[in-house]
Scaffold this active site. Structure first.
Site, mmCIF file in Angstrom:
data_model
loop_
_atom_site.group_PDB
_atom_site.id
_atom_site.type_symbol
_atom_site.label_atom_id
_atom_site.label_comp_id
_atom_site.label_asym_id
_atom_site.label_seq_id
_atom_site.Cartn_x
_atom_site.Cartn_y
_atom_site.Cartn_z
ATOM 1 N N VAL B 136 0.928 -1.006 0.117
ATOM 2 C CA VAL B 136 -0.013 -0.188 0.003
ATOM 3 C C VAL B 136 0.894 1.259 0.117
ATOM 4 C CG1 VAL B 136 -1.986 -1.014 1.253
ATOM 5 C CG2 VAL B 136 -0.200 0.114 2.474
ATOM 6 N N GLU B 137 2.346 1.257 -0.032
ATOM 7 C CA GLU B 137 3.080 2.481 -0.015
ATOM 8 C C GLU B 137 3.896 2.371 -1.268
ATOM 9 O OE1 GLU B 137 4.583 3.701 4.128
ATOM 10 O OE2 GLU B 137 3.768 1.668 4.805
#
Lengths: 351, 351
Positions: B136-137
């Protein structure tokens, strides 16, 4: 040695005096087509570059709260640490949407006669208003921008200092004017080519000089001239032979969208070539990563000539001499959000 | 004047000598609980801060090509121009995904005893490896990072200079070590509180001194002590009264995920409070934008006390004296991608 160029440059075949003469002729000819990037920003009609305005413009350039997500700033796609762009085929914007065209470099953009690939903005101030509002880029509105900047006392003070005498200086127009002022400082003087142009014979080696001669002989300079080696005129991409759809997607008709004139279909502003080695991938589609390939495509598409591998190599070697001194930018300190600052748009809102 | 605090500070009720004595007592007491941010980066065991390593670390900190999209760098969420974070409740990452927790500031992070809200990384080098790989980063892999950095000759040279004597210096571990070295320089000395601590009585005004006294009297300093006013110990959020799910979402059990010990449910590292006025919104959930509200929530949740509005105001006034000198960062010049550089991941790939 290649004999296809007009000027023989190999020192082995020339005396020192002949070589100096050849240099001088090459320089004289180049001087009629190109000029060096100045050491200082140019004067912009109606936008005096005061220190207060340039510093404010820098803050705004780095200000992600100009986007509704609070994630995307001008610098996201026009990264001053990466040749003034983003090394992406086309940029990623609000909601991870894909932009339609390759992000042009901000470096030396002030020297372009108009902005965007289709020249739809007359200057950098007009340009700056586009991405802030574009749904696929920063997805904000002038009202939201003014509310955001007005909510932070430091910005209000800085707009007052940058636009003295104005009653309500915090405006969308002034935001754009300040950004233009900062961007005008993002110029890259003292490229090897510029040193050559100023009289330093050894600034370009033989291959690079050969590439310069080819660049003029073959006709590249007809579109890619001036201080920016482009950025001044509009030309059909595929003047002689239209490239494949992977390079020239059919859906993007370029300047036609601006003028609605049939002859402007697939017409684009000639890309400025300053710092071209730092701005891959190439073309408005961003479809070509290799500078060699881009030069070869230009040969067939625009000039109707199949450049030899050696010619491509020489031209590329020359193009790499257009890389100038990258401007030093100290990261600005942005003021904290306040209770009045509009909150970042919800993650799910793609508007 | 409030009489609830131990020390009366109003000059109107005190002679100059009394005021000086009160200042001195307040300072002595504060000195047992807090210390000033040093002017120079601390020594890190096993990671000597050479100029070559710090500069490389800065480049890597700003390097979006460490993410598979080529869009997200460390600085995206730990923005050195915005208090070392992103002014978002929780960060936006690869594919516009929402991160699970509020992005902690990178400023002074070197003084924390462990990193992340749950302390799962022992130091900044270990921390740096997390977001690069998190789906998610930045959504990359160690292999991709090494391939990316190895593809650019300038990075290879800089890794050699930063890690002399190593046969293969371009490694994922060395990337993290260099980033740690740069981050260790992101410290904010000379806050007004630090000036007070060093003996300058006038660095804090009456209200700020009262806030400091309250901060110690009420028990805040029990968890928020040391050089960073926090970042050292782990405590249940809701020690006395559990806040609502809008502030303490049930799904995030904090340190429990690291230790799998029942008593660590909803336990988090006490947030460091240096530059707290620059790091809204607050808490691991990023649910609270107002510092006043955050202080009041801490009163009820952690201390079991309803702080009065005046007390909250004084504490907030004091907390704002923890803002130090923001480090000057010159934007690094990153090398161009080459033919060997892995291309940005396709827009559609969320992996």
């Amino acid at each position: 040695m290649k004999l296809s160029t007009a000027i023989m440059l190999t020192a082995g075949l020339m005396t020192g005096a002949q070589a100096a003469l050849a240099n001088s002729e090459l320089r004289d000819r180049a001087s009629t087509m190109f000029s060096a990037v100045p050491k200082y920003p140019p004067v912009i009609d109606g936008n005096e570059l005061t220190a207060a305005k340039v510093e404010l413009g820098k803050m705004l350039f780095f200000e992600p709260r100009l986007s509704s997500s609070h994630l995307i700033s001008c610098n996201t796609c026009h990264n001053v640490g990466m040749g003034g762009h983003d090394y992406l085929p086309t940029s990623i914007g609000h909601g991870w949407q894909k932009g339609p065209r390759n992000s042009p470099t901000v470096f030396n953009a002030v020297f372009n006669s108009a902005q965007f690939w289709d020249g739809r903005a007359a200057d950098l101030a007009e340009q700056a208003k586009g991405p802030v509002q574009a749904g696929v880029e920063m997805s904000s509105t002038p009202e939201r921008v003014v509310a955001t900047l007005s909510s932070m006392p430091e910005y209000v003070e800085r707009f007052k200092d940058a636009f003295p005498g104005e009653e309500n200086p915090v405006t969308f127009d002034n935001m754009a004017t300040a950004i233009e002022a900062f961007e005008a400082t993002l110029i890259t003087p003292d490229a090897e080519f510029d040193q050559f142009l100023r009289g330093n014979d050894s600034a370009l080696n033989e291959e690079e000089q050969e590439g310069l001669a080819l660049f003029m002989d073959k006709g590249c300079a007809a579109c890619h001239g001036g201080v920016n080696f482009g950025g001044e005129g509009y030309y059909p991409f595929g003047l002689v032979t239209r490239p494949g759809a992977e390079i020239l997607p059919e859906g993007d008709k370029g300047r036609f969208a601006v003028t609605e004139t049939a002859s402007d279909e697939y017409v684009f502003r000639a890309a400025p070539l300053r710092n071209i080695e730092l701005t891959a991938p190439y073309f408005h589609s961003g479809a070509v990563w290799s500078l060699e390939e881009a030069v070869a495509v230009m040969g067939t598409a625009q000039l109707g000539t199949e450049l030899s591998d050696d010619e491509v190599q020489s031209i590329v070697a020359f193009l790499k001499t257009l890389t100038g001194d990258i401007p030093e930018v100290r990261y600005p300190e942005l003021p904290p959000s306040t209770d009045e600052t509009p909150r970042p748009a919800p993650m799910s809102a793609l508007n």
